[in-house]
Motif scaffolding. Structure first.
Motif, PDB file in Angstrom:
ATOM      1  N   PRO A  94       0.814  -1.221   0.000  1.00 21.07           N
ATOM      2  CA  PRO A  94       0.000   0.000   0.000  1.00 21.07           C
ATOM      3  C   PRO A  94       0.844   1.266   0.000  1.00 21.07           C
ATOM      4  CG  PRO A  94       0.083  -0.924   2.200  1.00 21.07           C
ATOM      5  CD  PRO A  94       0.766  -1.916   1.297  1.00 21.07           C
ATOM      6  N   GLU A  95       0.268   2.322  -0.535  1.00 24.65           N
ATOM      7  CA  GLU A  95       0.830   3.658  -0.375  1.00 24.65           C
ATOM      8  C   GLU A  95       0.313   4.225   0.949  1.00 24.65           C
ATOM      9  OE1 GLU A  95       2.999   5.031  -2.322  1.00 24.65           O
ATOM     10  OE2 GLU A  95       2.925   3.583  -3.988  1.00 24.65           O
ATOM     11  N   ALA A  96       0.963   5.277   1.420  1.00 20.10           N
ATOM     12  CA  ALA A  96       0.542   5.877   2.691  1.00 20.10           C
ATOM     13  C   ALA A  96      -0.922   6.293   2.657  1.00 20.10           C
ATOM     14  CB  ALA A  96       1.432   7.070   3.027  1.00 20.10           C
ATOM     15  N   VAL A  97      -1.402   6.780   1.508  1.00 22.95           N
ATOM     16  CA  VAL A  97      -2.779   7.246   1.418  1.00 22.95           C
ATOM     17  C   VAL A  97      -3.771   6.097   1.560  1.00 22.95           C
ATOM     18  CG1 VAL A  97      -2.941   7.056  -1.106  1.00 22.95           C
ATOM     19  CG2 VAL A  97      -4.310   8.776   0.117  1.00 22.95           C
ATOM     20  N   ASP A  98      -3.358   4.867   1.243  1.00 27.83           N
ATOM     21  CA  ASP A  98      -4.235   3.716   1.406  1.00 27.83           C
ATOM     22  C   ASP A  98      -4.466   3.395   2.877  1.00 27.83           C
ATOM     23  OD1 ASP A  98      -4.592   3.002  -1.398  1.00 27.83           O
ATOM     24  OD2 ASP A  98      -2.484   2.416  -1.363  1.00 27.83           O
ATOM     25  N   ILE A  99      -3.466   3.707   3.709  1.00 30.05           N
ATOM     26  CA  ILE A  99      -3.559   3.429   5.144  1.00 30.05           C
ATOM     27  C   ILE A  99      -4.046   4.660   5.905  1.00 30.05           C
ATOM     28  CG2 ILE A  99      -2.284   2.625   7.176  1.00 30.05           C
ATOM     29  CD1 ILE A  99      -2.520   0.546   4.946  1.00 30.05           C
ATOM     30  N   TYR A 100      -3.597   5.825   5.460  1.00 30.03           N
ATOM     31  CA  TYR A 100      -3.927   7.083   6.131  1.00 30.03           C
ATOM     32  C   TYR A 100      -4.590   8.040   5.130  1.00 30.03           C
ATOM     33  CZ  TYR A 100      -0.630   5.372   9.669  1.00 30.03           C
ATOM     34  OH  TYR A 100       0.014   4.632  10.622  1.00 30.03           O
ATOM     35  N   PRO A 101      -5.843   7.791   4.761  1.00 32.01           N
ATOM     36  CA  PRO A 101      -6.490   8.621   3.741  1.00 32.01           C
ATOM     37  C   PRO A 101      -6.685  10.080   4.167  1.00 32.01           C
ATOM     38  CG  PRO A 101      -8.064   7.133   4.755  1.00 32.01           C
ATOM     39  CD  PRO A 101      -6.716   6.710   5.224  1.00 32.01           C
ATOM     40  N   GLU A 102      -6.672  10.334   5.475  1.00 34.57           N
ATOM     41  CA  GLU A 102      -6.874  11.697   5.969  1.00 34.57           C
ATOM     42  C   GLU A 102      -5.586  12.308   6.507  1.00 34.57           C
ATOM     43  OE1 GLU A 102     -10.097  11.586   8.716  1.00 34.57           O
ATOM     44  OE2 GLU A 102     -11.529  10.821   7.241  1.00 34.57           O
ATOM     45  N   GLY A 103      -4.462  11.780   6.084  1.00 32.73           N
ATOM     46  CA  GLY A 103      -3.179  12.287   6.549  1.00 32.73           C
ATOM     47  C   GLY A 103      -2.540  11.337   7.538  1.00 32.73           C
ATOM     48  N   ILE A 104      -1.214  11.372   7.607  1.00 30.22           N
ATOM     49  CA  ILE A 104      -0.469  10.414   8.422  1.00 30.22           C
ATOM     50  C   ILE A 104      -0.555  10.810   9.893  1.00 30.22           C
ATOM     51  CG2 ILE A 104       1.792   9.385   8.853  1.00 30.22           C
ATOM     52  CD1 ILE A 104       2.403   9.787   5.897  1.00 30.22           C
ATOM     53  N   LYS A 105      -1.502  10.197  10.583  1.00 31.88           N
ATOM     54  CA  LYS A 105      -1.738  10.472  11.985  1.00 31.88           C
ATOM     55  C   LYS A 105      -2.348   9.243  12.637  1.00 31.88           C
ATOM     56  CE  LYS A 105      -4.040  13.749  15.096  1.00 31.88           C
ATOM     57  NZ  LYS A 105      -4.950  14.919  15.173  1.00 31.88           N
ATOM     58  N   SER A 106      -1.859   8.892  13.831  1.00 30.46           N
ATOM     59  CA  SER A 106      -2.372   7.714  14.528  1.00 30.46           C
ATOM     60  C   SER A 106      -3.713   7.981  15.175  1.00 30.46           C
ATOM     61  CB  SER A 106      -1.387   7.284  15.634  1.00 30.46           C
ATOM     62  OG  SER A 106      -0.163   6.883  15.110  1.00 30.46           O
ATOM     63  N   LYS A 107      -4.514   6.930  15.274  1.00 29.13           N
ATOM     64  CA  LYS A 107      -5.664   6.959  16.169  1.00 29.13           C
ATOM     65  C   LYS A 107      -5.145   6.806  17.600  1.00 29.13           C
ATOM     66  CE  LYS A 107      -8.708   4.528  12.888  1.00 29.13           C
ATOM     67  NZ  LYS A 107      -9.540   3.309  12.706  1.00 29.13           N
ATOM     68  N   HIS A 108      -5.995   7.074  18.561  1.00 28.63           N
ATOM     69  CA  HIS A 108      -5.613   6.857  19.956  1.00 28.63           C
ATOM     70  C   HIS A 108      -6.363   5.648  20.491  1.00 28.63           C
ATOM     71  CE1 HIS A 108      -4.235   7.539  23.985  1.00 28.63           C
ATOM     72  NE2 HIS A 108      -5.483   7.539  24.427  1.00 28.63           N
ATOM     73  N   TYR A 109      -5.640   4.745  21.140  1.00 28.64           N
ATOM     74  CA  TYR A 109      -6.231   3.519  21.664  1.00 28.64           C
ATOM     75  C   TYR A 109      -5.950   3.381  23.158  1.00 28.64           C
ATOM     76  CZ  TYR A 109      -6.349   1.945  16.760  1.00 28.64           C
ATOM     77  OH  TYR A 109      -6.560   1.831  15.417  1.00 28.64           O
ATOM     78  N   SER A 110      -6.802   2.625  23.809  1.00 29.62           N
ATOM     79  CA  SER A 110      -6.535   2.140  25.157  1.00 29.62           C
ATOM     80  C   SER A 110      -6.556   0.624  25.089  1.00 29.62           C
ATOM     81  CB  SER A 110      -7.595   2.634  26.144  1.00 29.62           C
ATOM     82  OG  SER A 110      -7.393   2.037  27.412  1.00 29.62           O
ATOM     83  N   PHE A 111      -5.435   0.004  25.436  1.00 32.06           N
ATOM     84  CA  PHE A 111      -5.327  -1.447  25.359  1.00 32.06           C
ATOM     85  C   PHE A 111      -5.299  -2.067  26.756  1.00 32.06           C
ATOM     86  CE2 PHE A 111      -3.191  -0.064  21.339  1.00 32.06           C
ATOM     87  CZ  PHE A 111      -4.098  -0.629  20.452  1.00 32.06           C
ATOM     88  N   ASP A 112      -6.126  -1.548  27.634  1.00 35.86           N
ATOM     89  CA  ASP A 112      -6.246  -2.076  29.000  1.00 35.86           C
ATOM     90  C   ASP A 112      -4.916  -2.048  29.748  1.00 35.86           C
ATOM     91  OD1 ASP A 112      -8.960  -2.568  28.564  1.00 35.86           O
ATOM     92  OD2 ASP A 112      -8.569  -4.565  27.757  1.00 35.86           O
TER      93      ASP A 112
END
Length: 282
Positions: A94-112
Protein backbone atom coordinates in the motif's frame (compact mmCIF):
# COMPACT_ATOMS: atom_id res chain seq x y z
CA UNK A 1 2.17 -14.55 -6.74
CA UNK A 2 0.07 -11.44 -7.32
CA UNK A 3 1.17 -7.96 -6.27
CA UNK A 4 -1.30 -5.23 -5.35
CA UNK A 5 -0.14 -1.65 -4.99
CA UNK A 6 -3.35 0.05 -3.88
CA UNK A 7 -6.35 -0.59 -1.65
CA UNK A 8 -8.95 -0.87 -4.41
CA UNK A 9 -7.13 -3.68 -6.23
CA UNK A 10 -6.46 -5.57 -3.00
CA UNK A 11 -10.05 -5.33 -1.76
CA UNK A 12 -11.44 -6.53 -5.09
CA UNK A 13 -9.09 -9.54 -5.02
CA UNK A 14 -10.05 -10.39 -1.43
CA UNK A 15 -13.77 -10.14 -2.13
CA UNK A 16 -13.49 -12.48 -5.14
CA UNK A 17 -11.71 -15.07 -3.04
CA UNK A 18 -14.08 -14.77 -0.10
CA UNK A 19 -17.00 -15.32 -2.47
CA UNK A 20 -15.30 -18.59 -3.48
CA UNK A 21 -15.23 -19.62 0.17
CA UNK A 22 -11.46 -19.49 0.57
CA UNK A 23 -9.99 -19.28 4.07
CA UNK A 24 -7.53 -16.37 4.18
CA UNK A 25 -4.34 -16.18 6.24
CA UNK A 26 -2.43 -12.90 6.59
CA UNK A 27 0.77 -11.62 8.16
CA UNK A 28 1.70 -7.91 7.87
CA UNK A 29 5.35 -6.85 7.76
CA UNK A 30 7.50 -3.76 7.39
CA UNK A 31 9.80 -5.51 4.94
CA UNK A 32 13.49 -6.39 5.32
CA UNK A 33 12.21 -9.96 5.38
CA UNK A 34 14.08 -12.88 6.92
CA UNK A 35 13.36 -16.52 7.76
CA UNK A 36 11.32 -15.47 10.78
CA UNK A 37 8.80 -13.81 8.49
CA UNK A 38 8.74 -16.77 6.12
CA UNK A 39 7.96 -19.03 9.09
CA UNK A 40 4.76 -17.02 9.64
CA UNK A 41 3.60 -17.79 6.12
CA UNK A 42 4.61 -21.44 6.32
CA UNK A 43 2.54 -21.79 9.51
CA UNK A 44 -0.36 -20.02 7.82
CA UNK A 45 -0.19 -22.28 4.77
CA UNK A 46 -1.14 -25.30 6.86
CA UNK A 47 -4.39 -23.66 7.98
CA UNK A 48 -5.56 -21.47 5.11
CA UNK A 49 -6.37 -21.67 1.39
CA UNK A 50 -4.99 -18.23 0.51
CA UNK A 51 -1.93 -16.54 2.04
CA UNK A 52 -1.53 -12.77 1.84
CA UNK A 53 1.52 -10.73 2.88
CA UNK A 54 1.84 -6.98 3.19
CA UNK A 55 4.90 -4.72 3.24
CA UNK A 56 4.49 -1.21 4.60
CA UNK A 57 7.01 0.79 6.64
CA UNK A 58 4.63 2.46 9.06
CA UNK A 59 5.82 5.98 9.94
CA UNK A 60 3.60 6.44 12.99
CA UNK A 61 5.25 3.71 15.07
CA UNK A 62 8.72 5.30 14.94
CA UNK A 63 9.38 7.69 17.82
CA UNK A 64 12.77 8.64 16.43
CA UNK A 65 12.69 10.03 12.86
CA UNK A 66 16.26 8.80 12.41
CA UNK A 67 15.12 5.22 13.01
CA UNK A 68 12.50 5.61 10.28
CA UNK A 69 15.15 6.93 7.90
CA UNK A 70 17.54 4.08 8.72
CA UNK A 71 14.95 1.32 8.49
CA UNK A 72 16.07 -1.03 5.68
CA UNK A 73 13.93 -0.96 2.55
CA UNK A 74 14.66 -4.00 0.40
CA UNK A 75 11.46 -4.41 -1.57
CA UNK A 76 12.89 -6.35 -4.55
CA UNK A 77 14.70 -8.81 -2.30
CA UNK A 78 11.59 -9.11 -0.13
CA UNK A 79 9.37 -9.96 -3.10
CA UNK A 80 11.89 -12.54 -4.23
CA UNK A 81 11.87 -14.18 -0.78
CA UNK A 82 8.09 -14.31 -0.76
CA UNK A 83 8.01 -15.77 -4.27
CA UNK A 84 10.65 -18.36 -3.37
CA UNK A 85 8.73 -19.40 -0.25
CA UNK A 86 6.16 -21.04 -2.49
CA UNK A 87 3.36 -20.42 0.02
CA UNK A 88 2.45 -16.74 -0.47
CA UNK A 89 -0.26 -16.08 -3.05
CA UNK A 90 -0.50 -12.28 -2.90
CA UNK A 91 1.44 -9.29 -1.57
CA UNK A 92 -0.06 -5.93 -0.68
CA UNK A 93 2.22 -2.89 -1.09
CA UNK A 94 0.00 0.00 0.00
CA UNK A 95 0.83 3.66 -0.38
CA UNK A 96 0.54 5.88 2.69
CA UNK A 97 -2.78 7.25 1.42
CA UNK A 98 -4.24 3.72 1.41
CA UNK A 99 -3.56 3.43 5.14
CA UNK A 100 -3.93 7.08 6.13
CA UNK A 101 -6.49 8.62 3.74
CA UNK A 102 -6.87 11.70 5.97
CA UNK A 103 -3.18 12.29 6.55
CA UNK A 104 -0.47 10.41 8.42
CA UNK A 105 -1.74 10.47 11.99
CA UNK A 106 -2.37 7.71 14.53
CA UNK A 107 -5.66 6.96 16.17
CA UNK A 108 -5.61 6.86 19.96
CA UNK A 109 -6.23 3.52 21.66
CA UNK A 110 -6.53 2.14 25.16
CA UNK A 111 -5.33 -1.45 25.36
CA UNK A 112 -6.25 -2.08 29.00
CA UNK A 113 -2.84 -0.89 30.16
CA UNK A 114 -0.82 -3.22 27.93
CA UNK A 115 0.44 -0.17 26.04
CA UNK A 116 1.91 1.40 29.18
CA UNK A 117 4.39 -1.40 29.89
CA UNK A 118 7.91 -1.94 28.56
CA UNK A 119 8.09 -0.65 24.96
CA UNK A 120 5.15 1.64 25.60
CA UNK A 121 6.87 3.24 28.58
CA UNK A 122 9.99 4.06 26.58
CA UNK A 123 8.30 4.79 23.22
CA UNK A 124 5.20 6.93 23.85
CA UNK A 125 2.62 6.68 21.08
CA UNK A 126 4.32 3.66 19.53
CA UNK A 127 1.38 1.31 20.04
CA UNK A 128 -1.10 3.88 18.78
CA UNK A 129 0.84 3.66 15.52
CA UNK A 130 0.87 -0.13 15.60
CA UNK A 131 -2.85 -0.27 16.37
CA UNK A 132 -3.73 2.18 13.60
CA UNK A 133 -1.92 0.32 10.84
CA UNK A 134 -2.91 -3.17 12.01
CA UNK A 135 -6.58 -2.28 12.35
CA UNK A 136 -6.64 -0.74 8.87
CA UNK A 137 -4.84 -3.68 7.28
CA UNK A 138 -7.12 -6.21 8.95
CA UNK A 139 -10.19 -4.33 7.73
CA UNK A 140 -8.85 -4.22 4.17
CA UNK A 141 -7.48 -7.78 3.92
CA UNK A 142 -10.37 -9.35 5.88
CA UNK A 143 -8.38 -12.45 6.89
CA UNK A 144 -9.79 -15.37 8.82
CA UNK A 145 -6.45 -15.80 10.58
CA UNK A 146 -3.62 -13.32 11.22
CA UNK A 147 -0.11 -14.32 12.25
CA UNK A 148 2.40 -12.42 14.40
CA UNK A 149 5.75 -13.48 15.85
CA UNK A 150 6.28 -13.92 19.58
CA UNK A 151 9.57 -12.02 19.36
CA UNK A 152 7.41 -8.89 19.55
CA UNK A 153 5.31 -10.42 22.33
CA UNK A 154 3.92 -7.12 23.60
CA UNK A 155 2.78 -6.25 20.08
CA UNK A 156 1.13 -9.68 19.78
CA UNK A 157 -0.76 -9.10 23.05
CA UNK A 158 -1.89 -5.66 21.89
CA UNK A 159 -3.10 -6.94 18.52
CA UNK A 160 -5.16 -9.61 20.30
CA UNK A 161 -6.62 -6.91 22.54
CA UNK A 162 -7.35 -4.70 19.52
CA UNK A 163 -9.20 -7.47 17.69
CA UNK A 164 -11.28 -8.21 20.78
CA UNK A 165 -12.10 -4.53 21.37
CA UNK A 166 -13.08 -3.84 17.78
CA UNK A 167 -14.88 -7.18 17.43
CA UNK A 168 -12.97 -7.94 14.24
CA UNK A 169 -13.78 -11.39 12.74
CA UNK A 170 -10.20 -12.67 12.76
CA UNK A 171 -8.24 -15.14 14.89
CA UNK A 172 -4.81 -13.83 15.91
CA UNK A 173 -2.11 -16.48 16.25
CA UNK A 174 1.37 -16.17 17.75
CA UNK A 175 4.29 -17.98 16.13
CA UNK A 176 7.37 -18.89 18.25
CA UNK A 177 10.46 -16.72 17.85
CA UNK A 178 12.68 -17.90 15.01
CA UNK A 179 16.38 -18.05 15.88
CA UNK A 180 19.73 -18.43 14.19
CA UNK A 181 21.75 -21.54 15.02
CA UNK A 182 23.58 -19.60 17.74
CA UNK A 183 20.27 -18.61 19.38
CA UNK A 184 20.11 -14.97 18.25
CA UNK A 185 16.51 -14.02 17.47
CA UNK A 186 15.99 -13.34 13.78
CA UNK A 187 15.40 -9.65 13.25
CA UNK A 188 15.61 -7.09 10.47
CA UNK A 189 17.96 -5.14 12.75
CA UNK A 190 20.53 -7.94 12.69
CA UNK A 191 21.62 -6.69 9.27
CA UNK A 192 23.04 -3.60 10.99
CA UNK A 193 25.33 -5.68 13.23
CA UNK A 194 28.94 -6.43 12.34
CA UNK A 195 29.83 -10.14 12.22
CA UNK A 196 31.56 -9.73 15.59
CA UNK A 197 28.54 -8.01 17.12
CA UNK A 198 26.20 -10.63 15.73
CA UNK A 199 28.18 -13.38 17.43
CA UNK A 200 28.51 -11.43 20.69
CA UNK A 201 24.75 -10.75 20.72
CA UNK A 202 24.08 -14.42 21.42
CA UNK A 203 24.52 -13.43 25.07
CA UNK A 204 20.91 -12.16 25.01
CA UNK A 205 19.43 -15.60 24.45
CA UNK A 206 22.02 -17.26 26.69
CA UNK A 207 21.00 -14.90 29.47
CA UNK A 208 17.30 -15.65 28.99
CA UNK A 209 18.04 -19.37 29.23
CA UNK A 210 19.86 -18.74 32.51
CA UNK A 211 16.87 -16.78 33.76
CA UNK A 212 14.68 -19.79 32.95
CA UNK A 213 17.04 -21.99 35.00
CA UNK A 214 16.84 -19.54 37.92
CA UNK A 215 13.06 -19.17 37.64
CA UNK A 216 11.23 -20.19 40.86
CA UNK A 217 14.59 -21.07 42.45
CA UNK A 218 16.10 -17.59 42.79
CA UNK A 219 14.19 -14.48 43.91
CA UNK A 220 13.18 -11.95 41.27
CA UNK A 221 15.40 -9.16 42.75
CA UNK A 222 18.39 -11.51 42.68
CA UNK A 223 17.66 -12.52 39.07
CA UNK A 224 17.52 -8.82 38.18
CA UNK A 225 20.89 -8.28 39.82
CA UNK A 226 22.47 -11.20 38.00
CA UNK A 227 21.20 -10.06 34.59
CA UNK A 228 22.35 -6.50 35.23
CA UNK A 229 25.80 -7.77 36.15
CA UNK A 230 26.04 -9.85 32.97
CA UNK A 231 25.54 -6.81 30.75
CA UNK A 232 27.55 -4.44 32.93
CA UNK A 233 30.49 -6.76 32.35
CA UNK A 234 29.91 -7.32 28.61
CA UNK A 235 31.86 -4.83 26.46
CA UNK A 236 29.97 -3.05 23.70
CA UNK A 237 26.55 -3.66 25.19
CA UNK A 238 24.19 -1.51 27.23
CA UNK A 239 21.05 -3.01 28.74
CA UNK A 240 18.02 -0.73 28.39
CA UNK A 241 15.76 -2.91 30.51
CA UNK A 242 15.15 -6.41 31.78
CA UNK A 243 11.91 -7.41 33.45
CA UNK A 244 9.96 -10.50 34.36
CA UNK A 245 6.30 -9.85 33.67
CA UNK A 246 2.94 -11.54 33.96
CA UNK A 247 2.14 -12.90 30.47
CA UNK A 248 -1.47 -11.73 30.63
CA UNK A 249 -1.11 -8.19 32.00
CA UNK A 250 2.55 -7.61 30.99
CA UNK A 251 3.06 -5.95 34.36
CA UNK A 252 6.42 -6.47 36.02
CA UNK A 253 6.41 -8.84 38.98
CA UNK A 254 8.66 -9.07 42.00
CA UNK A 255 7.34 -12.44 43.13
CA UNK A 256 6.32 -15.69 41.44
CA UNK A 257 2.78 -16.92 42.03
CA UNK A 258 2.04 -20.56 41.27
CA UNK A 259 -1.11 -19.90 39.24
CA UNK A 260 0.39 -17.27 36.93
CA UNK A 261 2.45 -17.51 33.73
CA UNK A 262 5.55 -15.37 33.34
CA UNK A 263 7.84 -14.20 30.57
CA UNK A 264 11.27 -12.54 30.69
CA UNK A 265 11.80 -9.49 28.46
CA UNK A 266 15.21 -8.09 27.55
CA UNK A 267 16.28 -5.04 25.54
CA UNK A 268 19.96 -4.38 24.87
CA UNK A 269 21.90 -1.96 22.70
CA UNK A 270 24.68 -3.77 20.85
CA UNK A 271 26.71 -0.83 19.66
CA UNK A 272 23.98 1.47 18.38
CA UNK A 273 21.59 -1.34 17.40
CA UNK A 274 18.65 -1.93 19.73
CA UNK A 275 17.79 -5.64 20.05
CA UNK A 276 14.80 -7.13 21.84
CA UNK A 277 14.16 -10.69 22.95
CA UNK A 278 11.88 -12.56 25.35
CA UNK A 279 11.29 -16.06 26.66
CA UNK A 280 8.39 -17.85 28.33
CA UNK A 281 9.52 -19.09 31.74
CA UNK A 282 8.71 -22.69 32.58
Amino acid sequence: MEIFRNKAALVAFVERNREMGKVIGFAPTMGALHEGHIALYESASAENDLIISSIFVNPTQFNNPEDLTKYPRTIEADLEKLQDSGVVHAVYLPEAVDIYPEGIKSKHYSFDGLEDQMEGASRPGHFDGVGTVVEELLRQVQPDNAYFGEKDYQQLAIVKNLVKQKNLPVTVKGIPTQRLENGLARSSRNSRLTPEQREAATVLYETLLKVNDWFRVVSVPEINNRVTEIFNSTPGMVMEYFIIADEETLKETDFFYKDRSYRAFLVVFVGNVRLIDNLHLD
